[in-house]
Motif scaffolding. Sequence first.
Motif, short mmCIF file in Angstrom:
data_model
loop_
_atom_site.label_atom_id
_atom_site.label_comp_id
_atom_site.label_asym_id
_atom_site.label_seq_id
_atom_site.Cartn_x
_atom_site.Cartn_y
_atom_site.Cartn_z
N THR A 430 0.82 -1.24 0.00
CA THR A 430 0.00 0.00 0.00
C THR A 430 0.84 1.27 0.00
N ALA A 431 2.17 1.12 -0.01
CA ALA A 431 3.04 2.30 0.08
C ALA A 431 3.09 3.03 -1.26
N GLN A 432 3.22 4.33 -1.17
CA GLN A 432 3.38 5.15 -2.37
C GLN A 432 4.84 5.09 -2.83
N PRO A 433 5.10 5.18 -4.13
CA PRO A 433 6.48 5.15 -4.63
C PRO A 433 7.30 6.27 -3.98
N GLY A 434 8.54 5.91 -3.58
CA GLY A 434 9.46 6.87 -3.00
C GLY A 434 9.33 7.05 -1.51
N VAL A 435 8.41 6.32 -0.85
CA VAL A 435 8.25 6.46 0.60
C VAL A 435 9.49 5.90 1.30
N SER A 436 9.89 6.52 2.38
CA SER A 436 11.09 6.10 3.12
C SER A 436 10.71 5.08 4.18
N GLN A 437 11.53 3.99 4.26
CA GLN A 437 11.30 2.96 5.27
C GLN A 437 12.65 2.44 5.76
N GLU A 438 12.65 1.86 6.98
CA GLU A 438 13.87 1.33 7.56
C GLU A 438 14.17 -0.02 6.91
N ALA A 439 15.00 -0.01 5.89
CA ALA A 439 15.34 -1.24 5.18
C ALA A 439 16.57 -0.99 4.32
N VAL A 440 17.24 -2.07 3.95
CA VAL A 440 18.36 -1.96 3.03
C VAL A 440 17.86 -1.59 1.64
N LYS A 441 16.75 -2.24 1.26
CA LYS A 441 16.20 -1.99 -0.07
C LYS A 441 14.68 -1.99 0.01
N ILE A 442 14.06 -1.06 -0.69
CA ILE A 442 12.59 -0.98 -0.73
C ILE A 442 12.14 -1.43 -2.12
N LEU A 443 11.31 -2.50 -2.14
CA LEU A 443 10.83 -3.05 -3.41
C LEU A 443 9.49 -2.44 -3.77
N ASP A 444 9.27 -2.31 -5.07
CA ASP A 444 7.98 -1.84 -5.57
C ASP A 444 7.08 -2.98 -6.00
N GLU A 445 7.67 -4.14 -6.28
CA GLU A 445 6.88 -5.31 -6.66
C GLU A 445 7.59 -6.57 -6.21
N PHE A 446 6.82 -7.65 -6.16
CA PHE A 446 7.37 -8.93 -5.70
C PHE A 446 8.40 -9.44 -6.71
N PRO A 447 9.50 -10.07 -6.25
CA PRO A 447 10.52 -10.58 -7.18
C PRO A 447 9.90 -11.49 -8.23
N SER A 448 10.37 -11.34 -9.45
CA SER A 448 9.80 -12.12 -10.57
C SER A 448 10.84 -12.97 -11.28
N THR A 449 12.10 -12.96 -10.82
CA THR A 449 13.14 -13.79 -11.42
C THR A 449 13.83 -14.60 -10.33
N ARG A 450 14.49 -15.68 -10.73
CA ARG A 450 15.22 -16.51 -9.78
C ARG A 450 16.31 -15.70 -9.08
N GLU A 451 17.01 -14.87 -9.85
CA GLU A 451 18.09 -14.09 -9.26
C GLU A 451 17.56 -13.17 -8.16
N GLU A 452 16.40 -12.61 -8.37
CA GLU A 452 15.84 -11.68 -7.39
C GLU A 452 15.32 -12.41 -6.15
N LEU A 453 14.62 -13.53 -6.35
CA LEU A 453 13.98 -14.22 -5.21
C LEU A 453 14.95 -15.13 -4.47
N TYR A 454 15.81 -15.84 -5.19
CA TYR A 454 16.64 -16.86 -4.56
C TYR A 454 17.72 -16.28 -3.65
N GLN A 455 17.88 -14.96 -3.61
CA GLN A 455 18.86 -14.36 -2.71
C GLN A 455 18.35 -14.32 -1.27
N TYR A 456 17.03 -14.51 -1.07
CA TYR A 456 16.45 -14.39 0.27
C TYR A 456 16.46 -15.75 0.97
N ASP A 457 16.70 -15.67 2.29
CA ASP A 457 16.62 -16.87 3.13
C ASP A 457 15.24 -17.03 3.75
#
Length: 840
Positions: A430-457
């Motif tokens: 529900t966040a608007q684009p560009g909103v600031s949050q406490e995180a290393v990286k703020i995503l706008d959409e769910f990962p859609s490639t293996r490289e993007e998703l498989y990095q998470y534990d």
Amino acid sequence: MIRFLPLMAEEVSRRTFEWGRIQSNSDWILPIAVTTAVLLYVAYMYRRDAADLSPLLGVFLTVLRGAVFLALLMFFLEPRWRIETEKTINSRTVVAVDTSLSMGLTDFDSSVSTASVSRIQQTAAALKDSSLIDRLRSRHDVTVVRFDSQLHRDFLDFAKIKPMPAAAGDDAASGGPAAGTGADSDENSDEQGETKAKSPADVDWAKYLALSGEETRLGQSVQQLIAEVSRLPLSGVIVISDGGHNAGPGPEAIVAAAREAKVKVLTVGVGSDKQPPSVRVAAFNPPPRAYPGDPFNVTGVIQSWRMPGQTATVQLLARPVGSAADRRASRGTGELVESQQITLGQDGEEVPVKFTLTPEAVGKKTYCLKVLGPENDREKDDNVMEADVEIVDRKTKVLLFAGGPTREYQFVRNQMYRDKSVESDVLLQTAQPGVSQEAVKILDEFPSTREELYQYDCIVAFDPDWTALDQQQVDLLESWVAEQGGGLIVLAGPVFTGNRVRGWVEDASMSKIRALYPVEFPRRLSSLDVAAFKTDEPAPLEFTREGLEADFLTLTDSAVESRQAWEGFPGVYGCFPVRGAKQGATVLAHFGSQQEGEKPIFMAWQFYGSGRVLYMGSGEMWRLRAVDPTYFEQLYTKLIRHISKGRLLRGSTRGVLLVGQERYRLGNTVGVQAYRLTTPQLEPLELPDVTLQVILPDQTLQTVKLTADSGRPGSYSGQFTVLQEGEYRLELPLPGGDDESLAQQIRVEIPNLERERPERNDAVLSEIAQKTGGRYFVGLSALFDDVDQIVSQFEDRTRTLIFTETPSAQWQQQWLLWLLLGLFGFLCVEWIIRRLAKLA
């Protein structure tokens, strides 16, 4: 309630004729007098009416009318056949065996027990080899039951041995046909849990006497046993126990029940009557992973008995991780890292220790917490506890995926951002684009490639809108969990999980998402279903046994303090309604609402392929912060660590070895999963089974067969029961590899309640026996040396009962039919003759 049935009831049936109206000879006077008067009147009437007819015809008409009244007399007297069955119900003796966790202790008083053999193992061997049960069977049916925190339903029955002809003597001696059938056959178990067995030698006593109870309700269990069996001809009860009563009604409950039932209770004491002075490492909690340059804490707990005020030295040792053989040889050794002097407390008191370390080099180390107790420490095998810590550069990568900015999401986001061992990204739908949050990286959409998703534990999903994912993203998520060992924590909520319009629970395209969850959702969801599980007052969480034993749900380093912390938690206000847990899932807690019926599941988890998925019925764990903010942080740190294990423990490219948790209670069954096992050429392994090596706390080796999962190539599973306290090392050698193996480590513990008084309680066992007219025998040797004395204590109470069956309704209908036909025939013939003879 347990329903004990008579094993053998000899039946003798007799069929006798009787008149229902006649209870004594005097009952014949009135009906015979009336019938005689009626017959005389009939004779007089026909003698007058048939004066103009032939004498033969007059007599014939008189007989016809007389037959009608005789038939009516028969109808009045109610003739019937009665069946009486004489049943002989055998006398019964019950042997009750204590299977609480204190029976898993090993005594070191050589005059009573054998070293390295636990009390329950000695009991199992004695029941198998002793002639006690067979000797009792010469006069009684014998039932063997288990008790600990409750009286168990799975009792064994040994039928009385009938005297048999000389030609069948061999069968009789071995318990032959009169004793039922095999104990391991499912077809011999009824719905109450009864199992008939040929003889004690045919029973797997070690399997049957599996330890389970975390407390000993001796008084309650034996009282319930006597109440249930006393309706049968109960001769007496033999209780085999260490007398460690620590919950429920006391021995006076047994005495009252035994006196009311007029039965004797004999007791056999197991174990040593001396509590040895001892000190032990009760807990050791290093993190599974640490990072170069980042300090980490290693905590432990030391317990002692009969050593108050004495000092002990606690050492922290370290050495490189070795093979299974190296571990057995080097257990308790290593380079000294740090040591502390502590003062031992009262019996069972927990003394915490803490070390702070700063690793420098990357690698895997075995850390050892070792206590050097006073010289009078009798049990030195439990003075050491070991665990592996992997020093890695890579941090745990977590994706926080939220359908909205709930409080749970905000607190977890802030915690993950501050945690130096975690690298967290966020996706707030529900966040608007560009909103600031406490995180290393703020995503706008769910990962859609293996490289993007498989990095998470691990992915923590706070009531997400799964319908926002396309089919490719859904398939990718399912593959990440099942094949890559990804950890998924899902929290239900009212916005997307419980919304019929915007929700995904009833969406047919979301079947793969629903498959990930360890719970089954309702087929149709209504607003009433969701509202039914909301309360105006907080409802406490009711943890299952698995939840209480789950180390990843402990809020402190002490299990006792953690349970007290959960008990002090007021609870939550809502829980999403589900139909139940899926097969293979583990339910951890229920929503403790006051509504009737089965309480809804609040927390559950399951293996999904090589990954793990944990479900919570609402995102309200933030309320723990009102009790103590550290409880909330500890909970999510451990949950993420536990759920991420499928990824974090991938030490080999040829597969991963997983267990349900790191700590188990004595007597638990440990499920083992091996996923993505491959050949050296990285092709899926296609063997029908693989062999797991389990190094027990006493350093003996046990092998467990893991069988292949036909649905997933390279996947294997199996289980084994832990019967020793201490550390277990699990190693799975990989076929075709050069000494390459997968490894895991677990810790098996005994609850403090069963440790507080481990010595044999002669006072309790003796009191029960004396006040019920029985005898107390010290030691299992009584099952061999005092068999004659034990058997002579129980009189034969075989009882003969006579059961009278009601007359057969079918027979009554038949004879009434013939009686009516006879009456009709007699009257018809008489009427026809009278018409032909022109009588009035």
